[in-house]
Design a protein around this motif. Structure first.
Motif, PDB file in Angstrom:
ATOM      1  N   ARG A  19      14.651  18.253  -8.822  1.00 50.03           N
ATOM      2  CA  ARG A  19      13.411  18.047  -8.112  1.00 50.03           C
ATOM      3  C   ARG A  19      12.344  17.656  -9.134  1.00 50.03           C
ATOM      4  N   LEU A  20      12.114  18.357 -10.200  1.00 52.30           N
ATOM      5  CA  LEU A  20      10.977  17.711 -11.165  1.00 52.30           C
ATOM      6  C   LEU A  20      11.257  16.743 -11.958  1.00 52.30           C
ATOM      7  N   GLY A  21      12.701  16.232 -12.194  1.00 51.68           N
ATOM      8  CA  GLY A  21      13.123  14.995 -12.799  1.00 51.68           C
ATOM      9  C   GLY A  21      12.612  13.908 -11.684  1.00 51.68           C
TER      10      GLY A  21
ATOM     11  N   VAL B  94      24.111  16.464 -14.768  1.00 50.78           N
ATOM     12  CA  VAL B  94      25.769  16.538 -14.273  1.00 50.78           C
ATOM     13  C   VAL B  94      25.731  16.091 -12.764  1.00 50.78           C
ATOM     14  N   VAL B  95      24.661  15.887 -11.985  1.00 46.83           N
ATOM     15  CA  VAL B  95      24.708  15.541 -10.745  1.00 46.83           C
ATOM     16  C   VAL B  95      24.327  13.972 -10.521  1.00 46.83           C
ATOM     17  N   PRO B  96      24.712  12.986  -9.863  1.00 49.13           N
ATOM     18  CA  PRO B  96      24.188  11.756 -10.019  1.00 49.13           C
ATOM     19  C   PRO B  96      22.966  11.836  -8.757  1.00 49.13           C
TER      20      PRO B  96
ATOM     21  N   GLN C  38      25.881  10.476 -16.536  1.00 46.90           N
ATOM     22  CA  GLN C  38      26.478  11.814 -15.825  1.00 46.90           C
ATOM     23  C   GLN C  38      26.960  12.645 -17.205  1.00 46.90           C
ATOM     24  N   GLY C  39      26.777  13.698 -17.158  1.00 46.22           N
ATOM     25  CA  GLY C  39      27.406  14.667 -18.180  1.00 46.22           C
ATOM     26  C   GLY C  39      26.880  16.025 -18.046  1.00 46.22           C
ATOM     27  N   ASP C  40      27.489  16.841 -18.922  1.00 43.98           N
ATOM     28  CA  ASP C  40      27.134  18.476 -18.834  1.00 43.98           C
ATOM     29  C   ASP C  40      26.204  18.829 -20.038  1.00 43.98           C
ATOM     30  N   LEU C  41      25.156  19.377 -20.088  1.00 40.26           N
ATOM     31  CA  LEU C  41      24.388  19.934 -20.978  1.00 40.26           C
ATOM     32  C   LEU C  41      25.118  20.762 -22.033  1.00 40.26           C
ATOM     33  N   THR C  42      26.179  21.657 -21.511  1.00 44.23           N
ATOM     34  CA  THR C  42      27.040  22.415 -22.253  1.00 44.23           C
ATOM     35  C   THR C  42      28.027  21.769 -23.113  1.00 44.23           C
TER      36      THR C  42
ATOM     37  N   ALA D 203      18.370  22.652 -16.283  1.00 43.85           N
ATOM     38  CA  ALA D 203      18.604  24.192 -16.338  1.00 43.85           C
ATOM     39  C   ALA D 203      19.198  24.662 -14.960  1.00 43.85           C
ATOM     40  N   ILE D 204      19.563  25.887 -14.855  1.00 46.08           N
ATOM     41  CA  ILE D 204      19.727  26.722 -13.686  1.00 46.08           C
ATOM     42  C   ILE D 204      18.393  27.325 -13.673  1.00 46.08           C
ATOM     43  N   PRO D 205      17.521  27.091 -12.490  1.00 49.39           N
ATOM     44  CA  PRO D 205      16.121  27.672 -12.405  1.00 49.39           C
ATOM     45  C   PRO D 205      16.072  28.904 -11.752  1.00 49.39           C
ATOM     46  N   PHE D 206      17.103  29.826 -12.027  1.00 44.15           N
ATOM     47  CA  PHE D 206      16.922  31.086 -11.243  1.00 44.15           C
ATOM     48  C   PHE D 206      18.184  31.814 -11.909  1.00 44.15           C
TER      49      PHE D 206
ATOM     50  N   ARG E 111       5.379  26.308 -20.350  1.00 43.27           N
ATOM     51  CA  ARG E 111       5.866  27.523 -19.506  1.00 43.27           C
ATOM     52  C   ARG E 111       5.336  27.144 -18.177  1.00 43.27           C
ATOM     53  N   LEU E 112       6.015  26.738 -17.111  1.00 43.41           N
ATOM     54  CA  LEU E 112       5.521  26.154 -15.870  1.00 43.41           C
ATOM     55  C   LEU E 112       5.240  27.485 -15.039  1.00 43.41           C
ATOM     56  N   LEU E 113       4.408  27.331 -14.036  1.00 37.32           N
ATOM     57  CA  LEU E 113       3.982  28.546 -13.194  1.00 37.32           C
ATOM     58  C   LEU E 113       5.073  28.159 -12.063  1.00 37.32           C
ATOM     59  N   GLY E 114       5.028  28.629 -10.855  1.00 40.71           N
ATOM     60  CA  GLY E 114       5.996  28.279  -9.701  1.00 40.71           C
ATOM     61  C   GLY E 114       5.557  26.742  -9.087  1.00 40.71           C
ATOM     62  N   VAL E 115       6.419  25.810  -9.179  1.00 41.24           N
ATOM     63  CA  VAL E 115       6.189  24.400  -9.137  1.00 41.24           C
ATOM     64  C   VAL E 115       6.196  24.109  -7.806  1.00 41.24           C
ATOM     65  N   TYR E 116       5.068  23.409  -7.123  1.00 42.82           N
ATOM     66  CA  TYR E 116       4.759  22.826  -5.760  1.00 42.82           C
ATOM     67  C   TYR E 116       5.407  21.342  -6.049  1.00 42.82           C
ATOM     68  N   TYR E 117       6.539  21.213  -4.923  1.00 46.05           N
ATOM     69  CA  TYR E 117       6.935  19.760  -4.842  1.00 46.05           C
ATOM     70  C   TYR E 117       6.807  19.187  -3.580  1.00 46.05           C
ATOM     71  N   PRO E 118       5.698  18.543  -3.337  1.00 47.68           N
ATOM     72  CA  PRO E 118       5.164  17.888  -2.266  1.00 47.68           C
ATOM     73  C   PRO E 118       6.271  17.500  -1.365  1.00 47.68           C
TER      74      PRO E 118
HETATM   75  N1  LIG Z   1      10.892  25.004  -9.904  1.00 52.83           N
HETATM   76  C1  LIG Z   1      10.239  25.987 -10.426  1.00 52.83           C
HETATM   77  O1  LIG Z   1       9.258  26.672  -9.766  1.00 52.83           O
HETATM   78  C2  LIG Z   1      10.145  26.105 -11.920  1.00 52.83           C
HETATM   79  C3  LIG Z   1       9.134  27.066 -12.503  1.00 52.83           C
HETATM   80  C4  LIG Z   1       9.264  27.438 -13.910  1.00 52.83           C
HETATM   81  C5  LIG Z   1       9.863  26.490 -14.786  1.00 52.83           C
HETATM   82  N2  LIG Z   1      10.912  25.669 -14.027  1.00 52.83           N
HETATM   83  C6  LIG Z   1      11.955  25.027 -14.819  1.00 52.83           C
HETATM   84  O2  LIG Z   1      11.798  23.529 -14.810  1.00 52.83           O
HETATM   85  C7  LIG Z   1      12.872  22.784 -14.987  1.00 52.83           C
HETATM   86  C8  LIG Z   1      13.269  21.880 -13.758  1.00 52.83           C
HETATM   87  O3  LIG Z   1      13.531  22.672 -12.437  1.00 52.83           O
HETATM   88  P1  LIG Z   1      13.808  22.029 -11.243  1.00 52.83           P
HETATM   89  O4  LIG Z   1      12.961  22.938 -10.250  1.00 52.83           O
HETATM   90  O5  LIG Z   1      13.634  20.562 -11.155  1.00 52.83           O
HETATM   91  O6  LIG Z   1      15.271  22.665 -10.997  1.00 52.83           O
HETATM   92  P2  LIG Z   1      16.381  21.618 -10.189  1.00 52.83           P
HETATM   93  O7  LIG Z   1      17.442  22.822  -9.977  1.00 52.83           O
HETATM   94  O8  LIG Z   1      15.768  20.873  -8.943  1.00 52.83           O
HETATM   95  O9  LIG Z   1      16.661  20.653 -11.377  1.00 52.83           O
HETATM   96  C9  LIG Z   1      17.471  21.054 -12.663  1.00 52.83           C
HETATM   97  C10 LIG Z   1      18.400  19.812 -13.051  1.00 52.83           C
HETATM   98  O10 LIG Z   1      19.449  20.286 -13.801  1.00 52.83           O
HETATM   99  C11 LIG Z   1      20.701  19.912 -13.671  1.00 52.83           C
HETATM  100  N3  LIG Z   1      21.594  20.607 -14.287  1.00 52.83           N
HETATM  101  C12 LIG Z   1      22.114  21.845 -14.169  1.00 52.83           C
HETATM  102  N4  LIG Z   1      22.965  22.258 -14.878  1.00 52.83           N
HETATM  103  C13 LIG Z   1      23.390  21.169 -15.785  1.00 52.83           C
HETATM  104  C14 LIG Z   1      24.272  20.764 -16.705  1.00 52.83           C
HETATM  105  N5  LIG Z   1      25.083  22.050 -17.108  1.00 52.83           N
HETATM  106  N6  LIG Z   1      24.335  19.705 -17.459  1.00 52.83           N
HETATM  107  C15 LIG Z   1      23.502  18.870 -16.886  1.00 52.83           C
HETATM  108  N7  LIG Z   1      22.461  18.782 -15.822  1.00 52.83           N
HETATM  109  C16 LIG Z   1      22.494  20.221 -15.207  1.00 52.83           C
HETATM  110  C17 LIG Z   1      20.887  20.196 -12.233  1.00 52.83           C
HETATM  111  O11 LIG Z   1      21.811  19.172 -11.635  1.00 52.83           O
HETATM  112  C18 LIG Z   1      19.619  19.566 -11.690  1.00 52.83           C
HETATM  113  O12 LIG Z   1      19.438  18.249 -11.327  1.00 52.83           O
HETATM  114  C19 LIG Z   1      14.177  23.781 -15.269  1.00 52.83           C
HETATM  115  O13 LIG Z   1      14.162  24.038 -16.557  1.00 52.83           O
HETATM  116  C20 LIG Z   1      13.204  25.223 -14.608  1.00 52.83           C
HETATM  117  O14 LIG Z   1      13.756  26.142 -15.283  1.00 52.83           O
HETATM  118  C21 LIG Z   1      11.060  25.555 -12.672  1.00 52.83           C
END
Ligand SMILES: NC(=O)c1ccc[n+]([C@@H]2O[C@H](COP(=O)([O-])OP(=O)(O)OC[C@H]3O[C@@H](n4cnc5c(N)ncnc54)[C@H](O)[C@@H]3O)[C@@H](O)[C@H]2O)c1
Length: 325
Positions: free
Chosen positions: A13-15, A34-36, A52-56, A78-81, A200-207
């Motif tokens: 979402r943020l990307g 990891v997801v196109p 495309q690839g894996d962060l780990t 990241a996994i944001p939860f 250090r993001l607060l809860g993100v609002y995605y319009p």
């Molecule tokens: N959404 C929020 O309210 C919020 C609040 C504070 C911080 N954040 C942080 O902001 C960042 C972006 O969050 P978002 O809301 O866009 O989350 P999101 O889940 O929409 O996007 C995260 C992206 O990371 C990718 N990803 C996950 N595992 C991966 C892996 N192993 N290899 C490569 N890519 C991988 C996912 O495919 C996804 O596209 C995160 O680091 C999250 O922790 C988000």
């Protein structure tokens, strides 16, 4: 020619706000996830090159960074939860458990800790091997220990408003993984000539995302403490950050030349209410009334003054000052 920037988690979402904005601002942007990208996404429409690839996987990080040749990495992936299961607890927390169950059905239980910590390590390790010196990384206000309160106790701020000096006391895997991520960044900037800004993001609002719109009701009537919730501070500070403000924050961080090697910032847009914060706190979290009595106007219980001071950050998307799109 602008600088080259690679965004991890770019398909998320943020990307989809950060990549097109940076491209518009003249940067050469590539995305790694990891997801196109979905064909109808902002990134696909903006023609953002994608790996495309894996962060780990260190190999995947090296491959992506060799492709994008970035001067700066914006690490959002990241996994944001938290996906791990926890024993049920009462009231407010049941929702988190339900979310946990739902998320866990889709992912192995160790995913949050593994991807968020090892992913951050490999991003830094691949960066230093390739001579990439600057990383802007997404952290979270959950580092404070606000968030999933597994102990079932209230979060107890040492002082208000909280700032970047406030102690970090996480309980759950997501919050802990973000604190450990920040420790990884600190270690790399100690060891190498590298710079990291942690957002250090607060809860993100995605319009553009419905779930986010539903969660971000503006001008909320903040309820009083009840016997059931015991006036606990759990996760909601009634602050939010607009994804478009984060995109601007990323640009300010890329361009800032005067920062310490590791610099964390709380990043918010606004509070969601119109009453003075001191009155809100006295009603919602009575045990914090004394600590909040000098917070001016509607400023949040987490302060963004450091970002304003060091980066000239000025949130533009407050619901108070413009039509919500
Ligand atoms: N959404 C929020 O309210 C919020 C609040 C504070 C911080 N954040 C942080 O902001 C960042 C972006 O969050 P978002 O809301 O866009 O989350 P999101 O889940 O929409 O996007 C995260 C992206 O990371 C990718 N990803 C996950 N595992 C991966 C892996 N192993 N290899 C490569 N890519 C991988 C996912 O495919 C996804 O596209 C995160 O680091 C999250 O922790 C988000």
């Amino acid at each position: 020619m602008g600088k080259n920037v690679l965004v991890t988690g770019g398909s998320g979402r943020l990307g989809n706000y950060v990549c097109p904005y940076l491209k518009e601002q003249g940067y050469n942007v590539s995305s790694f996830d990891v997801v196109p990208p979905r064909p109808d996404s902002a990134n696909a429409k903006a023609g953002i090159p994608f790996v495309q690839g894996d962060l780990t996987s260190l190999g995947d990080c090296l491959r992506a960074f060799s492709f994008g040749q970035p001067d700066v990495i914006v690490h959002l992936g990241a996994i944001p939860f938290n996906v791990d299961l926890h024993p049920p607890y009462a009231g407010e927390y049941n929702r988190a458990v339900q979310d946990g169950l739902r998320f866990s059905q889709a992912m192995p239980e160790q995913a949050t800790m593994e991807i968020n910590t090892m992913g951050s390590f490999y991003v830094m390790d691949a960066a230093r091997r390739l001579g990439i010196k600057k990383v802007i990384a997404a952290s979270s206000y959950f580092v404070l220990g606000i968030g999933f309160r597994l102990s079932g106790t209230s979060y107890e701020p040492e002082y208000l408003p909280m700032d970047e000096e406030h102690p970090l006391l996480p309980e759950d895997s997501y919050s802990l993984s973000k604190v450990l991520g920040e420790e990884i960044y600190r270690a790399f900037v100690r060891a190498y000539d590298m710079r990291v800004v942690a957002m250090r993001l607060l809860g993100v609002y995605y319009p553009d995302f419905d779930r986010s719109r539903a969660m971000h009701t503006f001008n909320v009537q903040v309820p009083a403490a009840t016997d059931q919730d015991k006036g606990y501070l759990v996760s909601n500070t009634y602050q939010y950050v607009d994804a478009r403000d984060i995109a601007v924050f990323v640009k300010l961080s890329i361009e800032a030349g005067n920062l310490a090697p590791f610099e964390p910032f709380y990043v918010a847009t606004d509070t969601k209410y119109t009453e003075p914060t001191s009155a809100i706190v006295a009603r919602r979290w009575p045990f914090l009334a004394e600590k909040a009595k000098n917070i001016p106007g509607t400023e949040g219980i987490i302060s963004i003054k450091k970002a304003e001071r060091l980066l000239g950050y000025k949130p533009a998307y407050s619901w108070r000052t413009r039509e919500l799109s």
